[in-house]
Scaffold this motif. Structure first.
Motif, PDB file in Angstrom:
ATOM      1  N   VAL A  89      62.931  -8.083  33.498  1.00  0.00           N
ATOM      2  CA  VAL A  89      61.624  -8.341  34.100  1.00  0.00           C
ATOM      3  C   VAL A  89      60.830  -9.332  33.258  1.00  0.00           C
ATOM      4  CG1 VAL A  89      59.386  -7.310  34.671  1.00  0.00           C
ATOM      5  CG2 VAL A  89      61.508  -6.144  35.321  1.00  0.00           C
ATOM      6  N   PHE A  90      60.835  -9.133  31.943  1.00  0.00           N
ATOM      7  CA  PHE A  90      60.020  -9.993  31.087  1.00  0.00           C
ATOM      8  C   PHE A  90      60.698 -11.327  30.783  1.00  0.00           C
ATOM      9  CE2 PHE A  90      58.069  -5.848  30.204  1.00  0.00           C
ATOM     10  CZ  PHE A  90      56.739  -6.180  30.425  1.00  0.00           C
ATOM     11  N   ALA A  91      62.016 -11.411  31.038  1.00  0.00           N
ATOM     12  CA  ALA A  91      62.720 -12.666  30.768  1.00  0.00           C
ATOM     13  C   ALA A  91      62.752 -13.595  31.975  1.00  0.00           C
ATOM     14  CB  ALA A  91      64.151 -12.375  30.311  1.00  0.00           C
ATOM     15  N   THR A  92      62.644 -13.037  33.184  1.00  0.00           N
ATOM     16  CA  THR A  92      62.802 -13.862  34.381  1.00  0.00           C
ATOM     17  C   THR A  92      61.658 -14.859  34.549  1.00  0.00           C
ATOM     18  OG1 THR A  92      63.133 -13.825  36.772  1.00  0.00           O
ATOM     19  CG2 THR A  92      61.635 -12.193  35.866  1.00  0.00           C
ATOM     20  N   GLN A  93      62.001 -16.005  35.113  1.00  0.00           N
ATOM     21  CA  GLN A  93      61.009 -17.031  35.429  1.00  0.00           C
ATOM     22  C   GLN A  93      60.619 -17.000  36.904  1.00  0.00           C
ATOM     23  OE1 GLN A  93      59.754 -19.029  32.921  1.00  0.00           O
ATOM     24  NE2 GLN A  93      60.991 -17.685  31.603  1.00  0.00           N
ATOM     25  N   ASN A  94      61.185 -16.049  37.647  1.00  0.00           N
ATOM     26  CA  ASN A  94      60.961 -16.021  39.095  1.00  0.00           C
ATOM     27  C   ASN A  94      59.689 -15.281  39.491  1.00  0.00           C
ATOM     28  OD1 ASN A  94      63.382 -17.419  39.645  1.00  0.00           O
ATOM     29  ND2 ASN A  94      64.554 -15.515  39.468  1.00  0.00           N
ATOM     30  N   ILE A  95      59.084 -14.559  38.558  1.00  0.00           N
ATOM     31  CA  ILE A  95      57.819 -13.885  38.849  1.00  0.00           C
ATOM     32  C   ILE A  95      56.832 -14.194  37.733  1.00  0.00           C
ATOM     33  CG2 ILE A  95      58.808 -12.022  40.236  1.00  0.00           C
ATOM     34  CD1 ILE A  95      58.800 -10.227  37.846  1.00  0.00           C
ATOM     35  N   THR A  96      55.558 -14.174  38.080  1.00  0.00           N
ATOM     36  CA  THR A  96      54.514 -14.528  37.118  1.00  0.00           C
ATOM     37  C   THR A  96      54.251 -13.380  36.153  1.00  0.00           C
ATOM     38  OG1 THR A  96      52.707 -13.685  38.479  1.00  0.00           O
ATOM     39  CG2 THR A  96      53.444 -15.954  38.899  1.00  0.00           C
ATOM     40  N   VAL A  97      53.457 -13.656  35.124  1.00  0.00           N
ATOM     41  CA  VAL A  97      53.105 -12.626  34.142  1.00  0.00           C
ATOM     42  C   VAL A  97      52.347 -11.487  34.812  1.00  0.00           C
ATOM     43  CG1 VAL A  97      51.772 -12.152  32.054  1.00  0.00           C
ATOM     44  CG2 VAL A  97      53.090 -14.274  32.235  1.00  0.00           C
TER      45      VAL A  97
ATOM     46  N   ARG B 197      53.522  -7.323  35.238  1.00  0.00           N
ATOM     47  CA  ARG B 197      52.765  -6.103  34.929  1.00  0.00           C
ATOM     48  C   ARG B 197      52.683  -5.205  36.158  1.00  0.00           C
ATOM     49  NH1 ARG B 197      48.914  -9.754  32.366  1.00  0.00           N
ATOM     50  NH2 ARG B 197      49.290  -9.824  30.109  1.00  0.00           N
ATOM     51  N   MET B 198      52.429  -5.796  37.315  1.00  0.00           N
ATOM     52  CA  MET B 198      52.355  -5.019  38.552  1.00  0.00           C
ATOM     53  C   MET B 198      53.685  -4.328  38.839  1.00  0.00           C
ATOM     54  SD  MET B 198      50.309  -7.836  40.853  1.00  0.00           S
ATOM     55  CE  MET B 198      50.321  -6.862  42.346  1.00  0.00           C
ATOM     56  N   LEU B 199      54.778  -5.049  38.621  1.00  0.00           N
ATOM     57  CA  LEU B 199      56.103  -4.485  38.887  1.00  0.00           C
ATOM     58  C   LEU B 199      56.401  -3.331  37.944  1.00  0.00           C
ATOM     59  CD1 LEU B 199      58.792  -4.541  40.371  1.00  0.00           C
ATOM     60  CD2 LEU B 199      59.571  -6.323  38.783  1.00  0.00           C
ATOM     61  N   MET B 200      56.104  -3.490  36.664  1.00  0.00           N
ATOM     62  CA  MET B 200      56.380  -2.424  35.702  1.00  0.00           C
ATOM     63  C   MET B 200      55.561  -1.177  36.029  1.00  0.00           C
ATOM     64  SD  MET B 200      58.783  -3.486  33.847  1.00  0.00           S
ATOM     65  CE  MET B 200      58.782  -2.025  32.822  1.00  0.00           C
ATOM     66  N   ASN B 201      54.306  -1.344  36.441  1.00  0.00           N
ATOM     67  CA  ASN B 201      53.477  -0.185  36.812  1.00  0.00           C
ATOM     68  C   ASN B 201      54.046   0.532  38.028  1.00  0.00           C
ATOM     69  OD1 ASN B 201      51.659  -0.635  34.732  1.00  0.00           O
ATOM     70  ND2 ASN B 201      50.310  -1.920  35.984  1.00  0.00           N
ATOM     71  N   LEU B 202      54.494  -0.242  39.012  1.00  0.00           N
ATOM     72  CA  LEU B 202      55.070   0.368  40.213  1.00  0.00           C
ATOM     73  C   LEU B 202      56.351   1.124  39.879  1.00  0.00           C
ATOM     74  CD1 LEU B 202      55.179   0.613  43.387  1.00  0.00           C
ATOM     75  CD2 LEU B 202      56.797  -1.296  43.246  1.00  0.00           C
ATOM     76  N   LEU B 203      57.230   0.511  39.104  1.00  0.00           N
ATOM     77  CA  LEU B 203      58.495   1.160  38.761  1.00  0.00           C
ATOM     78  C   LEU B 203      58.257   2.438  37.971  1.00  0.00           C
ATOM     79  CD1 LEU B 203      60.709  -1.945  37.840  1.00  0.00           C
ATOM     80  CD2 LEU B 203      60.480  -0.774  40.038  1.00  0.00           C
ATOM     81  N   GLN B 204      57.254   2.427  37.101  1.00  0.00           N
ATOM     82  CA  GLN B 204      56.916   3.633  36.354  1.00  0.00           C
ATOM     83  C   GLN B 204      56.447   4.736  37.298  1.00  0.00           C
ATOM     84  OE1 GLN B 204      57.379   3.937  33.081  1.00  0.00           O
ATOM     85  NE2 GLN B 204      56.638   6.049  32.992  1.00  0.00           N
ATOM     86  N   GLU B 205      55.642   4.376  38.290  1.00  0.00           N
ATOM     87  CA  GLU B 205      55.152   5.367  39.249  1.00  0.00           C
ATOM     88  C   GLU B 205      56.292   5.950  40.075  1.00  0.00           C
ATOM     89  OE1 GLU B 205      52.002   5.714  43.001  1.00  0.00           O
ATOM     90  OE2 GLU B 205      51.886   4.020  41.606  1.00  0.00           O
ATOM     91  N   CYS B 206      57.239   5.110  40.487  1.00  0.00           N
ATOM     92  CA  CYS B 206      58.373   5.600  41.270  1.00  0.00           C
ATOM     93  C   CYS B 206      59.266   6.519  40.444  1.00  0.00           C
ATOM     94  CB  CYS B 206      59.185   4.421  41.808  1.00  0.00           C
ATOM     95  SG  CYS B 206      58.366   3.498  43.124  1.00  0.00           S
ATOM     96  N   THR B 207      59.389   6.231  39.160  1.00  0.00           N
ATOM     97  CA  THR B 207      60.213   7.076  38.291  1.00  0.00           C
ATOM     98  C   THR B 207      59.625   8.475  38.166  1.00  0.00           C
ATOM     99  OG1 THR B 207      60.902   5.134  37.025  1.00  0.00           O
ATOM    100  CG2 THR B 207      61.222   7.275  35.984  1.00  0.00           C
ATOM    101  N   GLU B 208      58.298   8.578  38.190  1.00  0.00           N
ATOM    102  CA  GLU B 208      57.628   9.862  37.938  1.00  0.00           C
ATOM    103  C   GLU B 208      57.011  10.470  39.191  1.00  0.00           C
ATOM    104  OE1 GLU B 208      54.751   8.638  35.086  1.00  0.00           O
ATOM    105  OE2 GLU B 208      56.209   8.394  33.448  1.00  0.00           O
ATOM    106  N   TYR B 209      57.368   9.956  40.379  1.00  0.00           N
ATOM    107  CA  TYR B 209      56.641  10.358  41.587  1.00  0.00           C
ATOM    108  C   TYR B 209      56.771  11.843  41.909  1.00  0.00           C
ATOM    109  CZ  TYR B 209      60.746  10.812  44.668  1.00  0.00           C
ATOM    110  OH  TYR B 209      61.903  11.230  45.263  1.00  0.00           O
ATOM    111  N   GLU B 210      57.883  12.472  41.529  1.00  0.00           N
ATOM    112  CA  GLU B 210      58.082  13.885  41.874  1.00  0.00           C
ATOM    113  C   GLU B 210      57.142  14.807  41.104  1.00  0.00           C
ATOM    114  OE1 GLU B 210      62.747  14.258  43.034  1.00  0.00           O
ATOM    115  OE2 GLU B 210      62.286  13.709  40.961  1.00  0.00           O
ATOM    116  N   GLY B 211      56.586  14.329  40.000  1.00  0.00           N
ATOM    117  CA  GLY B 211      55.696  15.160  39.199  1.00  0.00           C
ATOM    118  C   GLY B 211      54.262  15.183  39.686  1.00  0.00           C
ATOM    119  N   ASN B 212      53.989  14.519  40.801  1.00  0.00           N
ATOM    120  CA  ASN B 212      52.619  14.466  41.324  1.00  0.00           C
ATOM    121  C   ASN B 212      52.634  14.777  42.817  1.00  0.00           C
ATOM    122  OD1 ASN B 212      49.933  13.939  41.875  1.00  0.00           O
ATOM    123  ND2 ASN B 212      49.853  12.103  40.587  1.00  0.00           N
ATOM    124  N   PRO B 213      52.854  16.057  43.191  1.00  0.00           N
ATOM    125  CA  PRO B 213      52.988  16.411  44.610  1.00  0.00           C
ATOM    126  C   PRO B 213      51.738  16.122  45.434  1.00  0.00           C
ATOM    127  CG  PRO B 213      52.846  18.379  43.227  1.00  0.00           C
ATOM    128  CD  PRO B 213      53.028  17.221  42.314  1.00  0.00           C
TER     129      PRO B 213
END
Length: 411
Positions: A184-192, A196-212
């Protein structure tokens, strides 16, 4: 077969596809007497892998009229028993199978410096160097099947390679998908900001079951609408929806988050992508389960199927009729190619499948890659999965790429 061949079993399994082979191994492992039959001369059924000559023979068999094998003799029935004819199709239930060449039968050598010119003659000469799948299978590195292979010690019979890149079709070109945090941080295909938006989303999807409580808001929402609510850019929505979650615009939100989580949790276990590919073809996986079954006493007989089920007056299984013999069993497992018509659903979705042998990669690189491409749906077609494998997986000779394509068919 000799007279010593047993006539009674705890479990009889007909067909050596993936499901049948797993169940045969499980039954044998816990001490059951298992007989495993297959009317084909090879393991795997529709999960089989073939060299090029074997694949051509299979294609030829599929193009012949489909004849149902008749019982070789009337089953011997006791009072109150009846026989149900099994649906023994030869060849198996594959339709619209054809082979098409786009190279000449033979070519003259054009010198050592020129790119190799392939011909039908050259491909056929190297037939042993191919391992072509009828049902290619990618495994999540933390998926249930990999965990089963490890826990049952069947992994000792198999070898895998990690998929080295995930690619998507975006804005008219093939683009690598950033999978890991480093990507994610090495690619040139998405902006800075997008990173950040992508990392926040992926973190939320990883932990989604803990927030019913938070999940309830999205129960009746599509995953696409969820991504839009997060104010992701169209660029990020494409990557997440089609390449990471491998979803469509209609995929429910919870399912999309679950798919994203599955993708993320498998990252880093064996490489930079979540996926493993079986060396020598996906047909090695059912064969590995068959080996385990045999180690614990399971009996195998290829080129022998079953022609009829013998049931009692209470409609319970008593035996199967196979090769002029009644073989008694408490339980029966059978693949779709053998099940009586009355056992099958009226309609079931199929899969459109293609194998293409080409002389260059779909996305050129300095080294050979094992590539996964999720081609997004459009107005005329649903999503298409493409897996490109080469000589490093023993799928084809050096200088060729084996492109495996498949897409589900709607009902």
């Amino acid at each position: 077969m000799g007279d010593e061949f047993p006539k009674e079993y705890d479990v009889i399994v007909v067909g050596t596809g993936m499901t049948e082979s797993i169940l045969a191994a499980a039954a044998s492992r816990v001490g059951k007497r298992v007989l495993h039959l297959d009317s084909n001369e090879y393991y795997g059924g529709l999960w089989a892998s073939f060299n090029f000559e074997g694949l051509q023979q299979w294609v030829g068999d599929c193009q012949k009229p489909k004849d149902e094998t008749e019982c070789k003799a009337d089953p011997q029935l006791a009072d109150g028993e009846s026989a149900i004819k099994m649906r023994v199709l030869n060849p198996p239930t594959a339709t619209n199978v054809k082979e098409q060449w786009h190279v000449p039968e033979a070519v003259e050598s054009s010198g050592d410096d020129a790119k190799k010119a392939w011909s039908q003659e050259e491909v056929k000469k190297l037939y042993r160097k191919f391992n072509i799948d009828l049902a290619p299978k990618l495994l999540y590195s933390r998926g249930a099947l990999v965990e089963l292979l490890i826990s049952s010690n069947i992994a000792r019979y198999t070898e895998f390679r990690n998929v080295t890149r995930v690619v998507t079709w975006h804005e008219g070109k093939l683009t690598p998908v950033p999978c890991s945090r480093a990507d994610v941080f090495a690619t040139q295909n998405i902006t800075v900001v997008e990173k950040r938006m992508l990392m926040n989303l992926l973190q939320e999807c990883t932990e989604y079951e803990g927030n019913p409580e938070k999940l309830k808001k999205h129960e009746n929402q599509s995953f696409l609408d969820f991504l839009k609510d997060k104010q992701l850019t169209d660029n990020l929505i494409h990557y997440v929806l089609y390449a990471i979650a491998m979803s469509t615009e209609e995929t429910p939100c919870i399912e999309g988050m679950s798919r994203t989580q599955k993708f993320l949790l498998s990252l880093g276990r064996y490489g930079n992508t979540p996926f493993l590919w079986p060396m020598y073809g996906s047909g090695e996986i059912p064969q590995a389960f068959c080996r385990l079954c045999a180690v614990f006493g399971g009996l195998y007989h290829l080129k022998r199927g079953a022609e009829a089920l013998i049931v009692g007056s209470d409609n319970t299984l008593k035996a199967i009729h196979s090769d002029r013999e009644n073989l008694k069993s408490n339980y029966l497992v059978m693949g779709l190619d053998y099940a009586p018509d009355s056992f099958l659903p009226e309609e079931s979705p199929g899969i459109s499948r293609g194998v293409f042998l080409i002389d260059s990669s779909i996305l050129a690189a300095d080294k050979e890659h094992l590539t996964l491409l999720e081609f997004p749906p459009d107005e005329s077609s649903g999503p298409v999965t493409i897996v490109e494998v080469g000589s490093l997986t023993n799928a084809c000779p050096q200088g060729l790429c084996n492109e495996n394509l498949w897409k589900p068919n709607p009902l």
